[in-house]
Scaffold this motif. Structure first.
Motif, short mmCIF file in Angstrom:
data_model
loop_
_atom_site.label_atom_id
_atom_site.label_comp_id
_atom_site.label_asym_id
_atom_site.label_seq_id
_atom_site.Cartn_x
_atom_site.Cartn_y
_atom_site.Cartn_z
N LYS A 219 0.82 -1.20 0.00
CA LYS A 219 0.00 0.00 0.00
C LYS A 219 0.86 1.26 0.00
O LYS A 219 2.04 1.23 0.36
CB LYS A 219 -0.92 0.02 1.22
CG LYS A 219 -1.94 -1.11 1.26
CD LYS A 219 -2.77 -1.05 2.54
CE LYS A 219 -3.86 -2.11 2.56
NZ LYS A 219 -3.32 -3.48 2.64
N LEU A 233 -4.99 5.87 3.85
CA LEU A 233 -4.65 4.96 2.76
C LEU A 233 -4.91 5.67 1.44
O LEU A 233 -6.02 6.08 1.15
CB LEU A 233 -5.50 3.69 2.85
CG LEU A 233 -5.32 2.69 1.70
CD1 LEU A 233 -3.89 2.18 1.62
CD2 LEU A 233 -6.30 1.54 1.84
N GLY A 236 -3.81 0.97 -3.04
CA GLY A 236 -3.25 -0.36 -2.82
C GLY A 236 -4.15 -1.22 -1.97
O GLY A 236 -4.92 -0.74 -1.15
N SER A 237 -4.05 -2.53 -2.20
CA SER A 237 -4.83 -3.50 -1.43
C SER A 237 -4.04 -4.80 -1.39
O SER A 237 -3.01 -4.87 -0.74
CB SER A 237 -6.22 -3.69 -2.06
OG SER A 237 -6.12 -4.04 -3.43
#
Length: 264
Positions: A219, A233, A236-237
């Motif tokens: 991430k 955040l 991204g994951s």
């Protein structure tokens, strides 16, 4: 899955909101572009391969070449005002000064150098030492090493970034903590989220925020600089290599990150 790739974050600001698109500009199996990343004044991208021996150069036209080779663990990268590239060779215990043609100009023997950045208002270089030392130092244009900070709260320092008014930030790789640096004083700013074994790669400043790569969780996070622990955040994951808007883009162990001179 993409095994090696550069990412660039294009930030387009509109009023108080912004939209971002992640675009792969280079992708090749067998070439690892996976550590620090920097741009010169001509739009060329340079990236170090910590697991190999090379620093690579990628032109705006997408042509990749080996800029420097023969290193042990090339890590942090920084340019001075004359366009010379300084390269941290972490396990090699050296910082190298290389001109724009890739010719070695000087060598500085330093234990475990990791991150490096040009000082905001001079050609002095700020660099970190990763390992037992846990240090931040200055490397003056005449080669003098000047200590800035030793020991806690540094814990594997790597990432360095300046904001637009000259405030220096330093990030710990090991515990993902970021500090404001003022001479020998480190002031806690934030801890980037991540798993217990997660790590924080490099830092960049753009759009009035810091950006950090959570190497262990795939991430990228944004970090506000005025309030403690103001993190969010960004994108991204799960691990992957998908382009697109930040809502869908994925990364595999993102590490180097860089903002252009205008911060946009």
């Amino acid at each position: 899955m993409k095994l090696a790739y550069f990412i660039l974050l294009f930030l387009f600001f509109q009023q108080m909101c912004f939209s971002q698109v992640v675009t792969t500009v280079y992708d090749s199996i067998g070439v690892d572009l996976r550590d620090d990343i920097i741009l010169d004044n001509h739009g060329n991208i340079y990236c170090s391969d910590y697991g190999g021996t090379n620093v690579y150069k990628l032109t705006p036209e997408g042509i990749l070449s080996i800029f420097v080779t023969g290193l042990e663990t090339p890590n942090g990268l920084a340019f001075d005002s004359e366009g010379n590239l300084f390269i941290c060779d972490n396990i090699g215990d050296r910082i190298y000064k290389v001109n724009s043609m890739g010719v070695f100009l000087d060598t500085f023997e330093i234990s475990k150098p990791s991150g490096i950045i040009k000082q905001f208002d001079s050609d002095t270089l700020i660099f970190t030492q990763y390992g037992d030392a846990h240090k931040i130092n200055k490397l003056s244009p005449d080669g003098e090493i000047i200590s800035m900070h030793i020991g806690a709260p540094l814990n594997g320092p790597v990432g360095l970034a300046y904001d637009n008014i000259g405030q220096l930030y330093v990030a710990n790789f090991n515990d993902r903590k970021i500090f404001k640096s003022s001479d020998d004083t480190l002031i806690y700013l934030a801890t980037v989220p991540g798993p217990p074994s997660g790590t924080l790669g490099f830092l960049a400043f753009g759009g009035n925020k810091l950006w950090g790569t959570s190497w262990g969780s795939n991430k990228i996070y944004g970090i506000g600089t005025s309030v403690s622990d103001s993190t969010f955040l960004f994108c991204g994951s799960d691990a992957g290599g998908m382009d697109g808007t930040v809502e869908v883009a994925t990364f595999t162990s993102p590490n180097g990150i860089y903002s252009n001179i205008t911060g946009d």
